[in-house]
Design an enzyme around this catalytic site. Structure first.
Site, mmCIF file in Angstrom:
data_model
loop_
_atom_site.group_PDB
_atom_site.id
_atom_site.type_symbol
_atom_site.label_atom_id
_atom_site.label_comp_id
_atom_site.label_asym_id
_atom_site.label_seq_id
_atom_site.Cartn_x
_atom_site.Cartn_y
_atom_site.Cartn_z
ATOM 1 N N GLY A 127 -76.847 15.824 38.578
ATOM 2 C CA GLY A 127 -76.278 17.118 38.942
ATOM 3 C C GLY A 127 -75.964 17.987 37.746
ATOM 4 O O GLY A 127 -75.060 18.820 37.792
ATOM 5 N N THR A 138 -80.844 20.162 38.407
ATOM 6 C CA THR A 138 -80.362 20.900 39.575
ATOM 7 C C THR A 138 -80.428 22.408 39.344
ATOM 8 O O THR A 138 -80.932 23.166 40.189
ATOM 9 C CB THR A 138 -78.930 20.477 39.912
ATOM 10 O OG1 THR A 138 -78.910 19.080 40.230
ATOM 11 C CG2 THR A 138 -78.378 21.265 41.094
ATOM 12 N N ALA A 188 -80.866 19.497 44.075
ATOM 13 C CA ALA A 188 -79.935 18.418 43.742
ATOM 14 C C ALA A 188 -80.668 17.319 42.997
ATOM 15 O O ALA A 188 -81.731 16.875 43.429
ATOM 16 C CB ALA A 188 -79.295 17.843 45.016
ATOM 17 N N CYS A 189 -80.118 16.903 41.850
ATOM 18 C CA CYS A 189 -80.690 15.788 41.090
ATOM 19 C C CYS A 189 -79.624 14.708 40.927
ATOM 20 O O CYS A 189 -78.449 14.950 41.225
ATOM 21 C CB CYS A 189 -81.193 16.267 39.726
ATOM 22 S SG CYS A 189 -79.879 16.733 38.568
ATOM 23 N N PRO A 190 -79.990 13.508 40.485
ATOM 24 C CA PRO A 190 -79.020 12.405 40.428
ATOM 25 C C PRO A 190 -77.787 12.687 39.593
ATOM 26 O O PRO A 190 -76.679 12.330 39.988
ATOM 27 C CB PRO A 190 -79.846 11.248 39.837
ATOM 28 C CG PRO A 190 -81.237 11.528 40.280
ATOM 29 C CD PRO A 190 -81.367 13.026 40.233
#
Length: 490
Positions: free
Chosen positions: A12, A16, A8-10
């Site tokens: 998305g 990700t 998960a990344c900020p």
């Protein structure tokens, strides 16, 4: 080894899924079985209960809080960032194997789960990492509001001019046959979306800290921050405050009869009351004064100071290519948009221009000096053109992962140059995203294109020169590819 993983990344979007792919490829090379849940903007299929139950170890590669973390109680767990997964997934899986072999906590953790007393384990991460994840969670949920609201506002100015903000309320006067009415409608919808930025930021920072019971206190605290003029800074404080208050209240022992109503009534009620009182009565005025001072400082920037700020933000954008530092610079620019000042609009332009440079520069370098890049990098150059033009800095990640010491400094230099030139030229931008596709909305598009082009040129020349310094690099790459071709033919 059986592994379950969550990425998960900020935003998305890119990190990700790239992290998930890297983990899957590394698992195949090791002979492991892996199931990955991508908590991105496009959604994903959650890990099944059976997959989690049968897993030997859990890998979390995330820059934001992971949803459903309580599923993994009782399992050995390894945590890293999405950047670590993209650049060295094999190392994360090696750490996972060590954790699986050394784990001695399964019995007590499973017992706690069966007794219903277990909570998501935060002990695997340091305080600084958890703080970053909380803040990035808030930013990730805020970004869709930024994109929708900002682009609608920018479109309204393109259709109706800058005085469209003075148009009457569309609920009182709307003529479908006139362009002005449609421009006014777009402006008012976009402004409404922007009104949610601070409450959403605060609400989901609190949610990342203390789960659903903290949502209401966080949203109310964010709305209170807007009411007292504390802006984004107040929203961040309100979110952290709401998460801390509700998290503390959850640890207070209560009779079993009250346990059922705590998360739906008591925690939101008490948390909202405490956060509301603190924001309106205690913290509102100081935070408002601090926000006013920050705004005045931005509005007062000019000359060399503005150029240096543009260079700093541009360098931050390229330093981790879409990671946390990149998001700090982007969030700073977006926060300024709510003030509407010319300096804030110039900062937004500088940040977006700088973010376009790395993918475009690497695509240029890989096209002009193909011999310096591997076949996989040359393949990555094709999508990098579109990603760069769209202000998706993550398009440069495949190049940076393969050769970070040469690529990242070169990109920082080019992006810093674009940020500085954009500020020097006084270019403005009201749209928070869009890249080349929102150039018609730029104030000074010709100078903006020049700033971006010069940054791309500097970055491309620098990375090409850096790679050329490696003795025999082109011959080595060519030899390696010829060997691969020979092997394939055989």
């Amino acid at each position: 080894m059986r592994v379950v993983a969550v990425t998960a990344c900020p935003t998305g979007i890119a990190h990700t899924y790239m992290a998930a792919e890297a983990l899957e490829q590394a698992a195949v090379e090791r002979g492991d079985e892996i199931s990955v849940e991508t908590q991105g903007s496009a959604g994903s299929e959650p890990l099944s209960t059976r997959e989690v139950h049968e897993a030997d170890v859990v890998v979390l590669a995330a820059d934001v809080g992971v949803n459903g973390r309580e599923r993994f109680v009782g399992k050995p767990l390894v945590e890293g960032t999405v950047k670590q997964a993209v650049e060295n997934a094999a190392e994360l899986l090696r750490r996972a194997a060590e954790a699986a072999e050394a784990d001695t906590t399964v019995g007590t953790a499973q017992q706690a789960r069966h007794e219903g007393t277990a909570e998501p384990d935060a002990g695997h991460t340091g305080a600084a990492t958890r703080l970053r994840q909380w803040l990035m969670t808030g930013v990730s949920y805020m970004i869709p509001f930024v994109a929708a609201g900002g682009l609608l506002i920018a479109l309204s100015f393109a259709l109706g001019g800058y005085r469209i903000t003075e148009a009457p309320d569309v609920t009182e006067h709307f003529d479908p046959a006139t362009l002005t009415s449609w421009a006014a409608l777009a402006n008012q919808i976009g402004t409404t979306a922007f009104d949610f930025l601070v409450p959403v930021l605060a609400g989901f920072v609190a949610y990342a800290m203390a789960d659903r019971p903290a949502l209401a206190p966080g949203f109310v605290g964010g709305a209170a921050a807007v009411s007292v003029g504390a802006g984004f800074l107040g929203g961040l404080v309100a979110g952290l405050l709401a998460g801390a208050v509700v998290g503390g209240l959850r640890r207070v022992p209560v009779p079993r009869a009250m346990a059922g109503i705590m998360p739906v009534v008591v925690l939101p009620l008490v948390g909202t009351l405490v956060v509301g009182v603190l924001m309106f009565v205690v913290l509102g005025a100081p935070l408002s004064a601090l926000m006013t001072a920050l705004t005045d400082w931005l509005n007062g920037l000019g000359g060399a100071n503005a150029v240096l700020l543009g260079a700093l933000l541009g360098g931050m954008i390229a330093s981790d290519l879409g990671g946390p530092v990149n998001k700090v610079a982007y969030t700073f620019a977006v926060g300024g948009l709510t003030t509407g000042s010319d300096t804030a609009l110039q900062i937004m332009a500088a940040v977006m221009g700088a973010g376009m440079v790395p993918p475009l520069a690497l695509a240029t370098a890989a096209t002009v000096r193909a011999g310096l890049f591997t076949a996989a990098e040359r393949d990555s150059a094709r999508p990098a053109w579109l990603l760069g033009a769209s202000f998706i800095t993550e398009g440069a990640i495949p190049f940076a992962a393969a050769d970070p010491l040469r690529v990242i400094p070169s990109m920082v230099l080019g992006s810093a140059g674009t940020g500085a030139l954009s500020m020097l030229f006084g270019v403005t931008l009201r749209a928070p995203h869009g890249g080349l596709f929102v150039f018609p909305l730029v104030g000074g598009p010709g100078l903006y294109a020049l700033a971006v082009a010069l940054g791309v040129l500097v970055a491309a020349v620098t990375v090409t020169a850096a790679k050329s310094l490696a003795p025999g690099r082109e011959r080595a790459l060519a030899g390696g590819e010829n060997a691969e071709s020979t092997t394939a033919a055989a």
